[in-house]
Design a protein around this motif. Structure first.
Motif, short mmCIF file in Angstrom:
data_model
loop_
_atom_site.label_atom_id
_atom_site.label_comp_id
_atom_site.label_asym_id
_atom_site.label_seq_id
_atom_site.Cartn_x
_atom_site.Cartn_y
_atom_site.Cartn_z
N TYR A 33 0.66 -1.58 -0.14
CA TYR A 33 -0.03 -0.41 -0.03
C TYR A 33 1.16 1.06 0.00
CZ TYR A 33 -3.19 -3.14 2.25
OH TYR A 33 -3.74 -4.12 2.08
N THR A 95 0.82 -6.43 4.03
CA THR A 95 0.44 -6.91 5.10
C THR A 95 0.56 -8.83 4.34
OG1 THR A 95 -1.40 -6.75 3.89
CG2 THR A 95 -1.39 -5.31 5.39
N GLY A 98 -4.60 -9.21 3.25
CA GLY A 98 -5.87 -8.27 3.25
C GLY A 98 -6.12 -7.76 4.59
N ASN A 99 -6.42 -9.24 5.08
CA ASN A 99 -6.82 -8.62 6.88
C ASN A 99 -6.16 -8.53 8.73
OD1 ASN A 99 -7.39 -11.14 6.42
ND2 ASN A 99 -9.57 -10.82 7.73
N THR A 100 -4.68 -8.23 7.73
CA THR A 100 -4.13 -8.59 8.64
C THR A 100 -2.91 -7.42 9.08
OG1 THR A 100 -2.23 -9.41 7.22
CG2 THR A 100 -4.08 -11.36 8.64
N GLU A 101 -2.91 -7.25 10.16
CA GLU A 101 -1.76 -6.18 10.86
C GLU A 101 -1.19 -5.52 9.33
OE1 GLU A 101 1.22 -7.08 13.97
OE2 GLU A 101 1.96 -4.79 14.09
N ALA A 102 -0.89 -4.38 9.76
CA ALA A 102 -0.53 -3.44 8.26
C ALA A 102 1.52 -2.83 9.57
CB ALA A 102 -1.69 -2.52 7.62
N PHE A 103 2.40 -3.32 8.51
CA PHE A 103 3.51 -2.91 9.15
C PHE A 103 3.56 -1.11 7.82
CE2 PHE A 103 4.80 -5.93 11.50
CZ PHE A 103 3.84 -6.74 12.25
N PHE A 104 3.78 -0.51 8.84
CA PHE A 104 4.24 1.06 8.09
C PHE A 104 5.60 0.94 7.46
CE2 PHE A 104 0.31 3.20 6.75
CZ PHE A 104 -0.84 2.35 7.55
N TYR B 32 -12.46 -6.44 10.62
CA TYR B 32 -11.06 -6.35 11.20
C TYR B 32 -10.53 -5.04 11.60
CZ TYR B 32 -5.81 -6.35 11.70
OH TYR B 32 -4.21 -6.50 11.97
N TYR B 36 -3.81 2.41 15.26
CA TYR B 36 -2.01 2.47 15.30
C TYR B 36 -1.89 3.68 16.58
CZ TYR B 36 -1.87 -1.00 11.54
OH TYR B 36 -1.29 -1.86 10.78
N PRO B 44 3.34 5.33 11.27
CA PRO B 44 2.16 4.93 13.05
C PRO B 44 2.66 2.86 12.90
CG PRO B 44 1.09 5.62 10.75
CD PRO B 44 2.35 5.01 10.65
N ARG B 51 -10.85 -8.23 15.94
CA ARG B 51 -11.79 -9.30 14.53
C ARG B 51 -13.11 -9.14 14.76
NH1 ARG B 51 -8.56 -10.31 10.95
NH2 ARG B 51 -5.80 -10.94 11.24
N THR B 93 -10.97 -2.83 7.84
CA THR B 93 -10.55 -3.11 6.55
C THR B 93 -11.76 -2.85 5.73
OG1 THR B 93 -10.96 -5.17 7.05
CG2 THR B 93 -8.84 -4.94 7.09
N PHE B 97 -11.29 -5.77 1.64
CA PHE B 97 -9.39 -6.17 2.26
C PHE B 97 -8.44 -5.16 1.93
CE2 PHE B 97 -11.98 -8.43 5.12
CZ PHE B 97 -12.50 -9.87 4.48
N PHE B 100 -7.27 -0.28 4.08
CA PHE B 100 -8.09 0.06 5.82
C PHE B 100 -8.63 1.86 5.18
CE2 PHE B 100 -6.06 -2.95 8.09
CZ PHE B 100 -4.70 -3.36 7.11
#
Lengths: 113, 112
Positions: A33, A95, A98-104, B32, B36, B44, B51, B93, B97, B100
């Motif tokens: 992303y 990630t 698609g619906n797990t933790e996003a790391f920035f 989800y 942050y 962030p 969930r 989400t 998905f 976000f």
């Protein structure tokens, strides 16, 4: 701990110039992303990328923007002809699903003068 | 598409007090909900997530509650400390998905 890395940390460019922002997502992640954050404002979605193609993009992501994953590790955002209003912090994120933790990533501060 | 609203925009509490930040979402398919924390000039970072099959989750001083029927979720920080001062963003989400959606952020100031 694995992390998303972005380069450069700060880029100053003249209006009308092209810029490329670079990101190295976490190696086993599948979704990538780009977000941007204008100073003091919320984090805004630009584009998501999955399976080597754009899966969704926002209204902000117009023809001046493009993304690429040229070599399986880098994920780049190109702005062809920068405008003053493109000045912002640009965050790359990844990630595993698609619906797990996003790391920035730590962000690239783009300043257009 | 999804719309995430976050309140309040700023919150000032005394050290040791509790802080509560609330978010609402519009798409019932969202499943989800991460929170942050963003310190000034930094990226962030996830502090807690939940969930849609769970109503509450707790991690030490931080807890998140989710009400699927009302489509709102909240962040609770107990025994606040000055280092909790930061901007907090909720997110949800999208249905597919692919992204976000972030709330507008809450600037939390914990006064010593």
């Amino acid at each position: 701990e694995p992390e998303v890395t972005q380069t450069p940390s700060h880029q100053v460019t003249q209006m009308g110039q092209e810029v490329i922002l670079r990101c190295v997502p976490i190696s086993n992640h599948l979704y990538f992303y780009w977000y941007r954050q204008i100073l003091g404002q919320k984090v805004e979605f630009l584009v998501s990328f999955y399976n080597n193609e754009i899966s969704e993009k926002s209204e902000i992501f117009d023809d001046q923007f493009s993304v690429e994953r040229p070599d399986g590790s880098n994920f780049t955002l190109k702005i062809r002809s920068t405008k003053l209003e493109d000045s912002a912090m640009y965050f790359c994120a990844s990630t595993l699903q698609g619906n797990t933790e996003a790391f920035f990533g730590q962000g690239t501060r783009l300043t257009v003068v | 598409g999804e719309n995430v609203e976050q309140h309040p925009s700023t919150l000032s509490v005394q050290e040791g007090d509790s802080a509560v930040i609330k978010c609402t979402y519009s798409d019932s398919a969202s499943n989800y909900f991460p929170w942050y924390k963003q310190e000034l000039g930094k990226r962030p970072q996830l502090i807690i997530d939940i969930r849609s099959n769970v109503g509450e989750k707790k991690d030490q001083r931080i807890a998140v509650t989710l009400n699927k029927t009302a489509k709102h979720f909240s962040l609770h920080i107990t025994e606040t400390q000055p280092e909790d001062s930061a901007v907090y963003f909720c997110a949800a989400t999208a249905r597919n998905f692919n992204k976000f959606y972030f709330g507008s952020g809450t600037k939390l100031n914990v006064k010593p």
